[in-house]
Design a protein around this motif. Sequence first.
Motif, PDB file in Angstrom:
ATOM      1  N   PHE A 173     -11.802   2.820  -6.647  1.00 31.51           N
ATOM      2  CA  PHE A 173     -10.651   2.658  -7.535  1.00 31.51           C
ATOM      3  C   PHE A 173     -11.063   1.929  -8.817  1.00 31.51           C
ATOM      4  O   PHE A 173     -11.979   1.109  -8.816  1.00 31.51           O
ATOM      5  N   LEU A 233     -10.938   9.622  -3.662  1.00 28.95           N
ATOM      6  CA  LEU A 233     -10.739   9.630  -2.210  1.00 28.95           C
ATOM      7  C   LEU A 233     -11.664  10.637  -1.557  1.00 28.95           C
ATOM      8  O   LEU A 233     -12.266  10.378  -0.512  1.00 28.95           O
ATOM      9  N   ARG A 242       0.825  -1.202   0.000  1.00 29.81           N
ATOM     10  CA  ARG A 242       0.000   0.000   0.000  1.00 29.81           C
ATOM     11  C   ARG A 242       0.859   1.252   0.000  1.00 29.81           C
ATOM     12  O   ARG A 242       1.704   1.444   0.870  1.00 29.81           O
ATOM     13  N   SER A 264      -2.247   5.930  -0.739  1.00 30.27           N
ATOM     14  CA  SER A 264      -3.681   5.926  -0.998  1.00 30.27           C
ATOM     15  C   SER A 264      -4.162   4.814  -1.917  1.00 30.27           C
ATOM     16  O   SER A 264      -5.334   4.772  -2.242  1.00 30.27           O
ATOM     17  N   ALA A 265      -3.279   3.937  -2.365  1.00 31.33           N
ATOM     18  CA  ALA A 265      -3.697   2.872  -3.277  1.00 31.33           C
ATOM     19  C   ALA A 265      -2.761   1.682  -3.132  1.00 31.33           C
ATOM     20  O   ALA A 265      -1.722   1.773  -2.487  1.00 31.33           O
ATOM     21  N   LEU A 266      -3.156   0.564  -3.731  1.00 28.79           N
ATOM     22  CA  LEU A 266      -2.317  -0.628  -3.738  1.00 28.79           C
ATOM     23  C   LEU A 266      -1.505  -0.686  -5.021  1.00 28.79           C
ATOM     24  O   LEU A 266      -1.989  -0.338  -6.103  1.00 28.79           O
ATOM     25  N   TYR A 300      -8.784  -0.309 -11.656  1.00 28.20           N
ATOM     26  CA  TYR A 300      -7.497  -0.859 -12.060  1.00 28.20           C
ATOM     27  C   TYR A 300      -7.646  -1.491 -13.441  1.00 28.20           C
ATOM     28  O   TYR A 300      -8.719  -1.983 -13.803  1.00 28.20           O
ATOM     29  N   LYS A 346      -8.531   6.965  -8.996  1.00 26.96           N
ATOM     30  CA  LYS A 346      -9.081   6.733  -7.666  1.00 26.96           C
ATOM     31  C   LYS A 346      -9.899   7.926  -7.218  1.00 26.96           C
ATOM     32  O   LYS A 346      -9.620   9.075  -7.619  1.00 26.96           O
TER      33      LYS A 346
END
Lengths: 110, 116
Positions: free
Chosen positions: B34, B51, A94, A97-99, B36, B49
Amino acid sequence: DAGITQSPRYKITETGRQVTLMCHQTWSHSYMFWYRQDLGHGLRLIYYSAAADITDKGEVPDGYVVSRSKTENFPLTLESATRSQTSVYFCASRTSSALHFGNGTRLTVT
Amino acid sequence: AQSVTQLDSQVPVFEEAPVELRCNYSSSVSVYLFWYVQYPNQGLQLLLKYLSGSTLVKGINGFEAEFNKSQTSFHLRKPSVHISDTAEYFCAVSSSGSSNTGKLIFGQGTTLQVKP
């Protein structure tokens, strides 16, 4: 280069054998994750870790064991592989704020 | 508990046409959202993304998505697709707030097939 490295990329093993999938990150991120990807299921969380020596179960943990003795490594072990564990396995860490994901390990259990 | 539903498993579209990939989520707490993308034999790459702030989010490769809290949706759009956009797309949700571990719940994926 910085990033997440998974090894091996491909693995074939037999039912009942123990197999370990490796994951190494160079960022020193605290959180790391293991997912499996199966057709029709998307990605499902197996285990995750908040820091060295802190791990927790995800959605599908049965049959898997993890450890995290060092921040940068998060190996996943199948103690006695079954055909239902044939899948593509992704490790992630991580960022703020994201993977960020590795390129995956394709595991076939025969 | 949280869940994500991607309403289309496959979306075929011609090159240079617009496309929308639909995503709905369910959550009892506030969320981060999100998208991807996964190209063949590769890992997942973050497209964009949400937030907080503006509900219209712009990402890489010309994609954008709009967060609609009342509809609990986060649909992905691109006004003109290219052959190179052919890939698998995943919508994902995580809990927001101080207890956020970052773990993502994924949808089942949508295969975008761009035809010449």
